[in-house]
Design an enzyme around this catalytic site. Sequence first.
Site, PDB file in Angstrom:
ATOM      1  N   CYS A 129      27.680   8.595  27.754  1.00 51.73           N
ATOM      2  CA  CYS A 129      27.233   9.607  28.066  1.00 51.73           C
ATOM      3  C   CYS A 129      27.217  10.122  29.475  1.00 51.73           C
ATOM      4  O   CYS A 129      27.505  10.965  29.884  1.00 51.73           O
ATOM      5  CB  CYS A 129      25.866  10.012  27.323  1.00 51.73           C
ATOM      6  SG  CYS A 129      24.451   9.272  27.869  1.00 51.73           S
ATOM      7  N   HIS A 171      19.663   9.846  27.301  1.00 53.23           N
ATOM      8  CA  HIS A 171      20.942  10.527  26.876  1.00 53.23           C
ATOM      9  C   HIS A 171      21.222  11.875  28.033  1.00 53.23           C
ATOM     10  O   HIS A 171      20.443  12.485  28.312  1.00 53.23           O
ATOM     11  CB  HIS A 171      20.915  11.035  25.666  1.00 53.23           C
ATOM     12  CG  HIS A 171      22.275  11.927  25.201  1.00 53.23           C
ATOM     13  ND1 HIS A 171      23.410  11.192  25.072  1.00 53.23           N
ATOM     14  CD2 HIS A 171      22.533  13.034  24.633  1.00 53.23           C
ATOM     15  CE1 HIS A 171      24.450  11.881  24.558  1.00 53.23           C
ATOM     16  NE2 HIS A 171      24.013  13.076  24.301  1.00 53.23           N
ATOM     17  N   ASP A 179      28.527  18.522  23.903  1.00 54.21           N
ATOM     18  CA  ASP A 179      28.272  16.983  24.208  1.00 54.21           C
ATOM     19  C   ASP A 179      29.721  16.049  23.646  1.00 54.21           C
ATOM     20  O   ASP A 179      29.746  16.297  22.354  1.00 54.21           O
ATOM     21  CB  ASP A 179      26.769  16.623  23.156  1.00 54.21           C
ATOM     22  CG  ASP A 179      26.332  15.256  23.706  1.00 54.21           C
ATOM     23  OD1 ASP A 179      27.288  14.458  24.118  1.00 54.21           O
ATOM     24  OD2 ASP A 179      25.236  15.193  23.327  1.00 54.21           O
TER      25      ASP A 179
END
Length: 278
Positions: free
Chosen positions: A76, A114, A128
């Site tokens: 991420c 994250h 995302d």
Amino acid sequence: MSGSPPPAGFDRERYLRRIGAATPARADLATLGALMRAHLHHVPFENLDVQLGQDPLVTVDEIFDKVVGQRRGGWCYEVNTLFGVLLADLGYAVTRLSGDVRRGGDAIERRGNHLCLRVDLDRPYLVDVGFGGSITAPVAIEPGTGVDGPYAIHLAHVGDDRWTFDEVVGEGASFGFDFTTGAADEGILDAMRSALAREDWSPFVQNLVMQLRRGDTHWTLRGRVLTRLTPQGKTKRLLASADEMAAVGQDIFGVTMPEVERLWRRAADRHDQLFGVG
């Protein structure tokens, strides 16, 4: 992030070619969804560098070279960073958000594990491309439930500026993360990125993971186990060799796996540790 020029090493057209997308005519919601789907189709989530003990990449130039130049994926902190730069360069209003993935109830102890994005259009949206592929379209940051087959997704407001995102498959347990909609504390993100790349408790240090979403099919390689998930069900396959792992990396995830013999040995040893030799 929004309004600042992209780093010198960022090449918008090369990035768009990498994800199989044309230069968009406008920065609207439909285009944003199309860019997300294109990115998820071509760029896998993967933690191969962490498995190989390499320092995490930080700069946009480094991440661009990995994802675009080497045609790799990333976790991420990498893919959402790069996608955010692309969106800002295309004219979107983008804010980096800090998320807390819930693993065994430890979200509070693992703040910043994250990175996700907020994009402001007619309303704020959660964007995302670094959570493994359960979100293929912008999600309005408002309470609600939807279907992004094979996942059901749920967004809830839990007080002040705190929200929760959850994904569920069938009757299984939910999995997700908490986040706030204000700009991330980059120091917290930096510290957690470093810890997740090095500490023994990190799930990324413990387990090889690759994930890719194409349409309503979600692929996961976790160690030796390859899983294919669709709205119709789930199938699993146990890999038997480094050659098979390399083929899966190339044929399914589109990645030439670095040091595949070493990655295979780590995955095989971890499998034996969890499930016994055999």
